[in-house]
Design a protein around this motif. Structure first.
Motif, PDB file in Angstrom:
ATOM      1  N   PRO A 220      10.211   2.931   8.718  1.00 17.95           N
ATOM      2  CA  PRO A 220      10.104   2.421   7.339  1.00 17.95           C
ATOM      3  C   PRO A 220       8.765   1.760   7.025  1.00 17.95           C
ATOM      4  N   LEU A 221       7.774   1.886   7.910  1.00 20.46           N
ATOM      5  CA  LEU A 221       6.510   1.194   7.717  1.00 20.46           C
ATOM      6  C   LEU A 221       5.834   1.579   6.399  1.00 20.46           C
ATOM      7  N   THR A 222       5.648   2.878   6.149  1.00 17.86           N
ATOM      8  CA  THR A 222       4.926   3.308   4.951  1.00 17.86           C
ATOM      9  C   THR A 222       5.617   2.834   3.684  1.00 17.86           C
ATOM     10  N   GLU A 223       6.928   3.047   3.610  1.00 14.08           N
ATOM     11  CA  GLU A 223       7.687   2.602   2.439  1.00 14.08           C
ATOM     12  C   GLU A 223       7.613   1.085   2.301  1.00 14.08           C
ATOM     13  N   GLY A 224       7.713   0.389   3.429  1.00 13.69           N
ATOM     14  CA  GLY A 224       7.692  -1.067   3.402  1.00 13.69           C
ATOM     15  C   GLY A 224       6.384  -1.626   2.881  1.00 13.69           C
ATOM     16  N   LEU A 225       5.271  -1.021   3.270  1.00  9.07           N
ATOM     17  CA  LEU A 225       3.975  -1.506   2.796  1.00  9.07           C
ATOM     18  C   LEU A 225       3.826  -1.322   1.285  1.00  9.07           C
ATOM     19  N   ILE A 226       4.328  -0.201   0.779  1.00  5.06           N
ATOM     20  CA  ILE A 226       4.271   0.039  -0.667  1.00  5.06           C
ATOM     21  C   ILE A 226       5.132  -0.979  -1.410  1.00  5.06           C
ATOM     22  N   GLN A 227       6.338  -1.188  -0.900  1.00  4.55           N
ATOM     23  CA  GLN A 227       7.242  -2.138  -1.549  1.00  4.55           C
ATOM     24  C   GLN A 227       6.702  -3.566  -1.474  1.00  4.55           C
ATOM     25  N   LEU A 228       6.158  -3.918  -0.327  1.00  7.53           N
ATOM     26  CA  LEU A 228       5.629  -5.267  -0.151  1.00  7.53           C
ATOM     27  C   LEU A 228       4.447  -5.516  -1.080  1.00  7.53           C
ATOM     28  N   ASP A 229       3.645  -4.498  -1.319  1.00  6.21           N
ATOM     29  CA  ASP A 229       2.539  -4.624  -2.275  1.00  6.21           C
ATOM     30  C   ASP A 229       3.060  -5.099  -3.633  1.00  6.21           C
ATOM     31  N   GLY A 230       4.135  -4.458  -4.091  1.00  5.24           N
ATOM     32  CA  GLY A 230       4.688  -4.829  -5.387  1.00  5.24           C
ATOM     33  C   GLY A 230       5.238  -6.246  -5.397  1.00  5.24           C
ATOM     34  N   TYR A 231       5.901  -6.639  -4.306  1.00  6.53           N
ATOM     35  CA  TYR A 231       6.474  -7.987  -4.236  1.00  6.53           C
ATOM     36  C   TYR A 231       5.374  -9.045  -4.217  1.00  6.53           C
ATOM     37  N   LEU A 232       4.343  -8.825  -3.399  1.00  2.69           N
ATOM     38  CA  LEU A 232       3.246  -9.785  -3.311  1.00  2.69           C
ATOM     39  C   LEU A 232       2.474  -9.879  -4.624  1.00  2.69           C
ATOM     40  N   ALA A 233       2.356  -8.736  -5.307  1.00  2.00           N
ATOM     41  CA  ALA A 233       1.667  -8.761  -6.604  1.00  2.00           C
ATOM     42  C   ALA A 233       2.413  -9.672  -7.577  1.00  2.00           C
ATOM     43  N   GLY A 234       3.751  -9.604  -7.555  1.00  2.00           N
ATOM     44  CA  GLY A 234       4.553 -10.461  -8.415  1.00  2.00           C
ATOM     45  C   GLY A 234       4.388 -11.933  -8.092  1.00  2.00           C
ATOM     46  N   LEU A 235       4.128 -12.239  -6.817  1.00  2.00           N
ATOM     47  CA  LEU A 235       3.922 -13.627  -6.396  1.00  2.00           C
ATOM     48  C   LEU A 235       2.474 -14.062  -6.541  1.00  2.00           C
ATOM     49  N   GLY A 236       1.588 -13.116  -6.826  1.00  2.07           N
ATOM     50  CA  GLY A 236       0.168 -13.438  -6.933  1.00  2.07           C
ATOM     51  C   GLY A 236      -0.478 -13.721  -5.589  1.00  2.07           C
ATOM     52  N   LEU A 237      -0.016 -13.021  -4.520  1.00  3.60           N
ATOM     53  CA  LEU A 237      -0.511 -13.261  -3.165  1.00  3.60           C
ATOM     54  C   LEU A 237      -1.335 -12.078  -2.676  1.00  3.60           C
ATOM     55  N   SER A 238      -2.275 -12.373  -1.815  1.00  2.00           N
ATOM     56  CA  SER A 238      -3.141 -11.332  -1.260  1.00  2.00           C
ATOM     57  C   SER A 238      -2.764 -10.973   0.172  1.00  2.00           C
ATOM     58  N   SER A 239      -1.729 -11.590   0.721  1.00  2.00           N
ATOM     59  CA  SER A 239      -1.305 -11.298   2.089  1.00  2.00           C
ATOM     60  C   SER A 239       0.177 -11.605   2.220  1.00  2.00           C
ATOM     61  N   GLY A 240       0.783 -11.106   3.295  1.00  2.28           N
ATOM     62  CA  GLY A 240       2.205 -11.357   3.522  1.00  2.28           C
ATOM     63  C   GLY A 240       2.657 -10.776   4.836  1.00  2.28           C
ATOM     64  N   TRP A 241       3.973 -10.860   5.074  1.00  2.00           N
ATOM     65  CA  TRP A 241       4.567 -10.333   6.303  1.00  2.00           C
ATOM     66  C   TRP A 241       5.465  -9.145   5.976  1.00  2.00           C
ATOM     67  N   LEU A 242       5.437  -8.141   6.824  1.00  2.00           N
ATOM     68  CA  LEU A 242       6.430  -7.062   6.809  1.00  2.00           C
ATOM     69  C   LEU A 242       7.145  -7.113   8.153  1.00  2.00           C
ATOM     70  N   VAL A 243       8.443  -7.391   8.122  1.00  2.00           N
ATOM     71  CA  VAL A 243       9.240  -7.515   9.344  1.00  2.00           C
ATOM     72  C   VAL A 243      10.175  -6.324   9.423  1.00  2.00           C
ATOM     73  N   ILE A 244      10.030  -5.519  10.462  1.00  2.00           N
ATOM     74  CA  ILE A 244      10.873  -4.340  10.660  1.00  2.00           C
ATOM     75  C   ILE A 244      11.767  -4.593  11.873  1.00  2.00           C
ATOM     76  N   PHE A 245      13.068  -4.650  11.625  1.00  3.64           N
ATOM     77  CA  PHE A 245      14.040  -4.837  12.698  1.00  3.64           C
ATOM     78  C   PHE A 245      14.463  -3.446  13.199  1.00  3.64           C
ATOM     79  N   ASP A 246      14.181  -3.169  14.447  1.00  5.57           N
ATOM     80  CA  ASP A 246      14.507  -1.865  15.032  1.00  5.57           C
ATOM     81  C   ASP A 246      15.921  -1.917  15.597  1.00  5.57           C
ATOM     82  N   ARG A 247      16.866  -1.300  14.871  1.00  7.15           N
ATOM     83  CA  ARG A 247      18.273  -1.314  15.285  1.00  7.15           C
ATOM     84  C   ARG A 247      18.714   0.033  15.840  1.00  7.15           C
ATOM     85  N   ARG A 248      17.758   0.873  16.240  1.00  6.10           N
ATOM     86  CA  ARG A 248      18.117   2.160  16.827  1.00  6.10           C
ATOM     87  C   ARG A 248      18.680   1.959  18.230  1.00  6.10           C
ATOM     88  N   ALA A 249      19.506   2.872  18.618  1.00  2.00           N
ATOM     89  CA  ALA A 249      20.102   2.788  19.958  1.00  2.00           C
ATOM     90  C   ALA A 249      19.055   3.115  21.017  1.00  2.00           C
TER      91      ALA A 249
END
Length: 523
Positions: free
Chosen positions: A467-496
């Protein structure tokens, strides 16, 4: 001096209030009564149902055209399947209510004499038959908390009411209003299990309509708050007025409670020469959530129910609902946990949206080991780099066992991370959340002093791409709403078949499509 009401029915002499009969279509109600109809009224708890019923009773009695009586029969809930006990309680309550509101002792006399000899399955029928025939004015009965009854007691009440329906208005109440939280439009009656119906179809097919009492509108919220200004001279800033609406979306108890805390409990708010500001409303909101007052605690308790979990868990995870029964969704709408809008199903208001995940994170938070706050600078400010290092160390050591303490398995990583972050803010900051059906992630905003940190949480499951690529795109939109230039993307790997958590937990720095600096955490 009047004040904002936070418990029980509104008393206009004591409480700031809105005219209760203006909260619904009174002409429609009066038309139903003139036409001798039976109908339902429902709304979530603490929205003003009882206040409206009492006002309607007073209005009808003042006209002199009817004998209207209100009765709360919740006490019969304890009888459950014991019809004899349940009918005895209901008839006793009706008799006491007639004495209290109408100064009519005849029902009391009947219950103590003739009523004691009548079988339970016919007792309510005969009581209402006797009451209706005792006066030339038609009787109107307003029964509150009907949906508190269960099983055979509820079935008996409904069948006795239905049996007398054809005798109205001279031999039975002309109109009956059944009121409760649930929209019992079909009155599917359940036994010990909510999913095991005792009767199919409708057990109350004589009702004309099911009415819902809506929350306050934005204009009504403003009108109610300005009652305080009119009586005390203390103003609300325009930002504070807007904030109350934004946080509550008009839920009456939340509106009154926020205002009461801001105006009557917080020291700054008790000074009538000072305005009620946005900061005071936010302070009242945080105190309200942290104290887990009864209204919010009741909602939190509902999270344990399977049919609530079936809906709330995917919402928190940002996934689709899947094959969720319509009745489960309707149940949450009736409780007031959700609302249905143009954008689909959403949590009813931002306060509930905050309470639900915070409640679910309570057990993981209580299970946390003692953590030294290495994320603080010497001056007490938050150091985001140190916070990231502290989280990685915490997750490697404690993540696996804490996941088992989370009540919702599908979002266990989210709940453990939130538990950790609650320990971080610890009264010195706030943690805000955004989530919704189909959003594919949960967004968090941690505010601590001058630092605002935006995070996005995603889960990598079996059969799905990274989900990295999708997450970076989504996080861009969220950070833009907060007026931030940086943030965290946390990916929990729940695969077996993944390496142990301590081995696979790591972080790196990457750049979002819009050039923001992102701390990528894989856990």
């Amino acid at each position: 001096m009047r004040f904002f009401n936070t418990e029980g029915p509104v008393r206009p002499t004591d409480h700031y209030s809105l005219p209760p009969l203006e909260r619904w279509d009174l002409n429609e109600i009066l038309t139903f009564i003139e036409q001798k109809k039976y109908f339902l009224l429902h709304a979530p708890r603490q929205t003003g149902k009882t206040t409206c019923l009492l006002a309607l009773m007073d209005h009808l009695n003042r006209t002199g055209l009817y004998r209207a009586c209100y009765a709360n029969i919740e006490g019969a809930q304890a009888a459950r399947e014991d019809v004899e006990r349940g009918m005895a309680i209901i008839c006793s309550v009706l008799a006491r209510s007639a004495q209290h509101y109408l100064q009519d002792s005849r029902l009391n006399n009947w219950v103590r004499a003739d009523g004691a000899l009548v079988p339970a399955g016919d007792r309510l029928f005969q009581l209402l038959e006797y009451w209706a025939a005792a006066d030339a004015r038609p009787a109107v009965l307003l029964l509150d908390e009907v949906d508190a009854l269960v099983g055979d007691t509820l079935i008996s009440l409904l069948r006795q009411v239905r049996a007398g329906y054809t005798q109205r208005p001279n031999g039975f109440p002309q109109t009956l209003i059944l009121c409760g939280v649930r929209d019992l439009r079909d009155y599917r009656i359940h036994g010990s299990s909510e999913r095991d119906p005792i009767t199919g179809g409708s057990a109350f097919n004589i009702k004309a309509k099911s009415l819902r009492l809506d929350d306050f509108s934005a204009a009504e919220v403003r009108t109610l708050l300005l009652r305080h200004t009119a009586e005390t001279g203390q103003v609300f800033t325009s930002e504070a007025l807007d904030r109350v609406w934004d946080l509550t979306q008009g839920q009456p108890w939340l509106v009154n409670t926020l205002a009461y805390r801001a105006c009557f409990e917080l020291p700054e708010g008790r000074d009538r020469t000072r305005p009620i500001t946005l900061a005071l409303i936010d302070q009242a909101k945080e105190a309200l959530i942290l104290e887990r007052v009864t209204h919010l605690d009741q909602l939190a308790y509902k999270l344990r129910e399977p049919r609530v979990r079936h809906v709330i868990e995917p919402m928190l995870a940002g996934t689709a609902l899947g094959d969720v029964p319509d009745d489960d969704i309707q149940y949450l709408l009736d409780l007031g946990l959700l609302r249905q809008g143009n954008g689909g199903l959403t949590i009813a208001n931002p306060i509930y949206r905050e309470v639900l995940p915070r409640t679910l994170a309570f057990t993981p938070q209580a299970s946390l080991p003692q953590i030294y706050p290495t994320w603080l600078n010497a001056d007490g400010s938050l150091n985001p780099t140190a916070l990231l290092e502290a989280f990685l160390a915490f997750w490697r050591q404690h993540g696996e066992p804490l996941l088992r303490s989370a009540p919702y398995h599908e979002i266990a990583p989210h709940l453990v991370l939130m538990a950790f972050l609650h320990r971080v803010v610890n009264g010195g900051g706030t943690l805000e959340r955004e989530y919704a059906i189909g959003m594919g992630r949960m967004d968090l905003c941690l505010r601590y002093g001058a630092v605002t940190l935006g995070m996005e949480l995603k889960v990598w499951r079996d059969g799905a791409p990274d989900p990295l690529t999708e997450g970076l795109i989504q996080l861009d939109g969220y950070l833009a709403g907060l007026g931030l230039s940086s943030g965290w993307l946390v990916i929990f790997d729940r695969r077996a078949d993944q390496p142990p958590m301590a081995e696979r937990t790591a972080s790196s720095t990457t750049v979002s499509p819009h050039g923001r600096s992102i701390e990528l955490v894989r856990a």
